[in-house]
Design a protein around this motif. Sequence first.
Motif, PDB file in Angstrom:
ATOM      1  N   VAL A 149       0.840  -1.204   0.000  1.00 44.53           N
ATOM      2  CA  VAL A 149       0.000   0.000   0.000  1.00 44.53           C
ATOM      3  C   VAL A 149       0.869   1.246   0.000  1.00 44.53           C
ATOM      4  O   VAL A 149       0.633   2.200  -0.760  1.00 44.53           O
ATOM      5  N   LEU A 150       1.895   1.252   0.859  1.00 45.08           N
ATOM      6  CA  LEU A 150       2.788   2.402   0.934  1.00 45.08           C
ATOM      7  C   LEU A 150       3.511   2.620  -0.390  1.00 45.08           C
ATOM      8  O   LEU A 150       3.664   3.752  -0.859  1.00 45.08           O
ATOM      9  N   ASP A 151       3.961   1.529  -0.989  1.00 40.49           N
ATOM     10  CA  ASP A 151       4.688   1.643  -2.248  1.00 40.49           C
ATOM     11  C   ASP A 151       3.789   2.161  -3.360  1.00 40.49           C
ATOM     12  O   ASP A 151       4.205   2.972  -4.201  1.00 40.49           O
ATOM     13  N   ASP A 152       2.534   1.733  -3.350  1.00 43.46           N
ATOM     14  CA  ASP A 152       1.596   2.162  -4.376  1.00 43.46           C
ATOM     15  C   ASP A 152       1.236   3.631  -4.205  1.00 43.46           C
ATOM     16  O   ASP A 152       1.162   4.387  -5.182  1.00 43.46           O
ATOM     17  N   VAL A 203      25.678  14.015   4.127  1.00 42.59           N
ATOM     18  CA  VAL A 203      24.224  13.927   3.940  1.00 42.59           C
ATOM     19  C   VAL A 203      23.617  15.297   3.651  1.00 42.59           C
ATOM     20  O   VAL A 203      22.430  15.399   3.352  1.00 42.59           O
ATOM     21  N   GLN A 204      24.409  16.358   3.718  1.00 45.05           N
ATOM     22  CA  GLN A 204      23.850  17.703   3.629  1.00 45.05           C
ATOM     23  C   GLN A 204      23.365  18.082   2.235  1.00 45.05           C
ATOM     24  O   GLN A 204      22.746  19.133   2.062  1.00 45.05           O
ATOM     25  N   ARG A 205      23.613  17.230   1.262  1.00 43.78           N
ATOM     26  CA  ARG A 205      23.051  17.467  -0.072  1.00 43.78           C
ATOM     27  C   ARG A 205      21.620  16.973  -0.170  1.00 43.78           C
ATOM     28  O   ARG A 205      20.946  17.185  -1.187  1.00 43.78           O
ATOM     29  N   TRP A 206      21.141  16.325   0.893  1.00 45.08           N
ATOM     30  CA  TRP A 206      19.815  15.720   0.887  1.00 45.08           C
ATOM     31  C   TRP A 206      18.919  16.408   1.919  1.00 45.08           C
ATOM     32  O   TRP A 206      19.409  17.026   2.860  1.00 45.08           O
ATOM     33  N   SER A 207      17.621  16.241   1.741  1.00 46.01           N
ATOM     34  CA  SER A 207      16.646  16.660   2.745  1.00 46.01           C
ATOM     35  C   SER A 207      15.619  15.544   2.884  1.00 46.01           C
ATOM     36  O   SER A 207      15.435  14.732   1.965  1.00 46.01           O
ATOM     37  N   CYS A 208      14.972  15.496   4.026  1.00 47.03           N
ATOM     38  CA  CYS A 208      14.062  14.372   4.264  1.00 47.03           C
ATOM     39  C   CYS A 208      12.911  14.770   5.182  1.00 47.03           C
ATOM     40  O   CYS A 208      13.035  15.680   6.010  1.00 47.03           O
ATOM     41  N   ALA A 209      11.804  14.078   5.018  1.00 47.09           N
ATOM     42  CA  ALA A 209      10.618  14.251   5.859  1.00 47.09           C
ATOM     43  C   ALA A 209      10.173  12.867   6.302  1.00 47.09           C
ATOM     44  O   ALA A 209      10.043  11.955   5.473  1.00 47.09           O
ATOM     45  N   ALA A 210       9.956  12.687   7.599  1.00 48.21           N
ATOM     46  CA  ALA A 210       9.644  11.356   8.124  1.00 48.21           C
ATOM     47  C   ALA A 210       8.577  11.451   9.202  1.00 48.21           C
ATOM     48  O   ALA A 210       8.472  12.469   9.904  1.00 48.21           O
ATOM     49  N   THR A 211       7.820  10.387   9.335  1.00 42.69           N
ATOM     50  CA  THR A 211       6.790  10.339  10.379  1.00 42.69           C
ATOM     51  C   THR A 211       6.677   8.915  10.907  1.00 42.69           C
ATOM     52  O   THR A 211       6.880   7.950  10.161  1.00 42.69           O
ATOM     53  N   PRO A 212       6.375   8.746  12.202  1.00 42.34           N
ATOM     54  CA  PRO A 212       6.255   7.396  12.771  1.00 42.34           C
ATOM     55  C   PRO A 212       5.008   6.668  12.274  1.00 42.34           C
ATOM     56  O   PRO A 212       4.021   7.299  11.870  1.00 42.34           O
ATOM     57  N   MET A 257       5.557  16.749   3.688  1.00 42.17           N
ATOM     58  CA  MET A 257       5.255  16.189   5.005  1.00 42.17           C
ATOM     59  C   MET A 257       3.791  15.757   5.087  1.00 42.17           C
ATOM     60  O   MET A 257       3.472  14.700   5.648  1.00 42.17           O
ATOM     61  N   ALA A 258       2.891  16.571   4.518  1.00 45.00           N
ATOM     62  CA  ALA A 258       1.467  16.207   4.543  1.00 45.00           C
ATOM     63  C   ALA A 258       1.237  14.889   3.810  1.00 45.00           C
ATOM     64  O   ALA A 258       0.454  14.041   4.257  1.00 45.00           O
ATOM     65  N   MET A 259       1.929  14.697   2.693  1.00 42.70           N
ATOM     66  CA  MET A 259       1.790  13.469   1.909  1.00 42.70           C
ATOM     67  C   MET A 259       2.334  12.268   2.684  1.00 42.70           C
ATOM     68  O   MET A 259       1.722  11.187   2.702  1.00 42.70           O
ATOM     69  N   VAL A 260       3.482  12.444   3.361  1.00 37.20           N
ATOM     70  CA  VAL A 260       4.070  11.354   4.127  1.00 37.20           C
ATOM     71  C   VAL A 260       3.165  10.979   5.296  1.00 37.20           C
ATOM     72  O   VAL A 260       2.924   9.794   5.568  1.00 37.20           O
ATOM     73  N   ARG A 261       2.650  11.977   5.996  1.00 38.37           N
ATOM     74  CA  ARG A 261       1.767  11.692   7.134  1.00 38.37           C
ATOM     75  C   ARG A 261       0.491  11.001   6.671  1.00 38.37           C
ATOM     76  O   ARG A 261      -0.007  10.083   7.342  1.00 38.37           O
ATOM     77  N   ALA A 262      -0.059  11.443   5.558  1.00 37.60           N
ATOM     78  CA  ALA A 262      -1.281  10.814   5.052  1.00 37.60           C
ATOM     79  C   ALA A 262      -1.038   9.350   4.707  1.00 37.60           C
ATOM     80  O   ALA A 262      -1.868   8.477   4.992  1.00 37.60           O
ATOM     81  N   ALA A 263       0.106   9.063   4.088  1.00 37.47           N
ATOM     82  CA  ALA A 263       0.422   7.675   3.745  1.00 37.47           C
ATOM     83  C   ALA A 263       0.598   6.826   5.002  1.00 37.47           C
ATOM     84  O   ALA A 263       0.164   5.669   5.054  1.00 37.47           O
ATOM     85  N   ALA A 264       1.249   7.392   6.040  1.00 40.81           N
ATOM     86  CA  ALA A 264       1.432   6.655   7.295  1.00 40.81           C
ATOM     87  C   ALA A 264       0.089   6.364   7.952  1.00 40.81           C
ATOM     88  O   ALA A 264      -0.140   5.264   8.472  1.00 40.81           O
TER      89      ALA A 264
END
Length: 420
Positions: free
Chosen positions: A58-61, A139-148, A175-182
């Motif tokens: 589901v997460l991958d889709d 890692v400073q060339r990257w940025s990331c958004a994560a949620t439990p 971040m909104a998209m990541v949280r919604a998927a979680a």
Amino acid sequence: MAVRPHRDAGVRAQVADSWVRSAAAGVHADTVDAPITLPADALHDHREAHPLASVFPVLDDVLGQAARDCDAIMAVSDAAGQLLWVCGTPSVLRRAEAIGFVEGSNWDERVAGTNAPGMALRLDAPVNIIGAEHFRRSVQRWSCAATPIHDPSDQSLLGVLDITCADALVVPQTMAMVRAAARMAEAELARELLVRSRAGAAGTEPRRGGLGATLEGLGRDEALLRIDDGRGRRTTLRLSRRHSEILLLLAAAPRGLSGDELAVLLYEEDISPSTLRVELGRLRALLGDDLLASRPYRLVADVSADWLAVESHLAAGSVGLALRAYRGPLLPRSAAPGIARLRDALAASLRRAVLASREADLMSTWTRSSWGADDYEMWQAQLGALGARSPLRPLVTAQLARLDSELGTGTQPSGIRAVL
């Protein structure tokens, strides 16, 4: 000296705290990649057995395809920070390999430095880390958004969902998209749980039993009580201070307490037996007879509590988990003799374990807390545990000098007296 000499601009408080934890754990800013803690021969079995395996499709889709379309990476970790799935286009995955952002690597901030998946695990909250906010330069060339992602049955932490990409792509919508998927994954886990529950109950009548109660009293003046009636109904109550004290004392005495025993633990002075009976009557009216029994007074439920979890971690030798679960002193403003005894014993046990661990990051967590900021012995032990080139040495030395100035050399600080 700053903890991160290569970062001069102002930073968010939670990022600065993570830098300190990273430095105290011995992470070096010049380290290129993250360690592999799940080698290829163990990775497959570990993730196949993980609860998130059932919802990964589901997460991958939902999110994985969107990440590939944006030249980003979707990653899913377990509760230890180990990356179980890393998804993206071949070209972006090759670039991520250069920093060790691969399946099986560990991104707990204590081994990989400040990063969004590690901080989301540490804080149990959504986190974004932009470019130079990372602790390691590579890692400073990257940025990331994560949620439990949490287990819907008991709200325990299962892992973290992360999007890692170029700076320009980490915006509020990411971040909104990541949280919604979680949340979608948690909803799917809840649906699976319901299906299994119905299948297990097929052909049977609903029955009583399975009453559960969870108490939270660490760092709180008024405890939270969560009640699960075993039939799908859950209630959360914020208790008065007196009711908090009563329930905590009963939770600490599974066999129950007589009225006289409870009164001695609850009141600083002699009181009329009727005073306690009135309080217990009010509490029973709030909770019902199913939870609070008498003769002796006891909780008739499967009771769990946050301070009991700290004790369990200590008994198992898991000092880091115990310290992470310790949100502060137990009912800190309570003057009830029994609560004071529980509070002081727990704090002293945890403090001894942190000192005995000789781990600088654990000591740093203690001394950066409100209850450990004046703990001279812990600051001294932390200094001894730091490497000779640790960027934290000037900070720790300055704190020791402050305490010497405020308290006098050889004077035991009040922060230590409070937990002994």
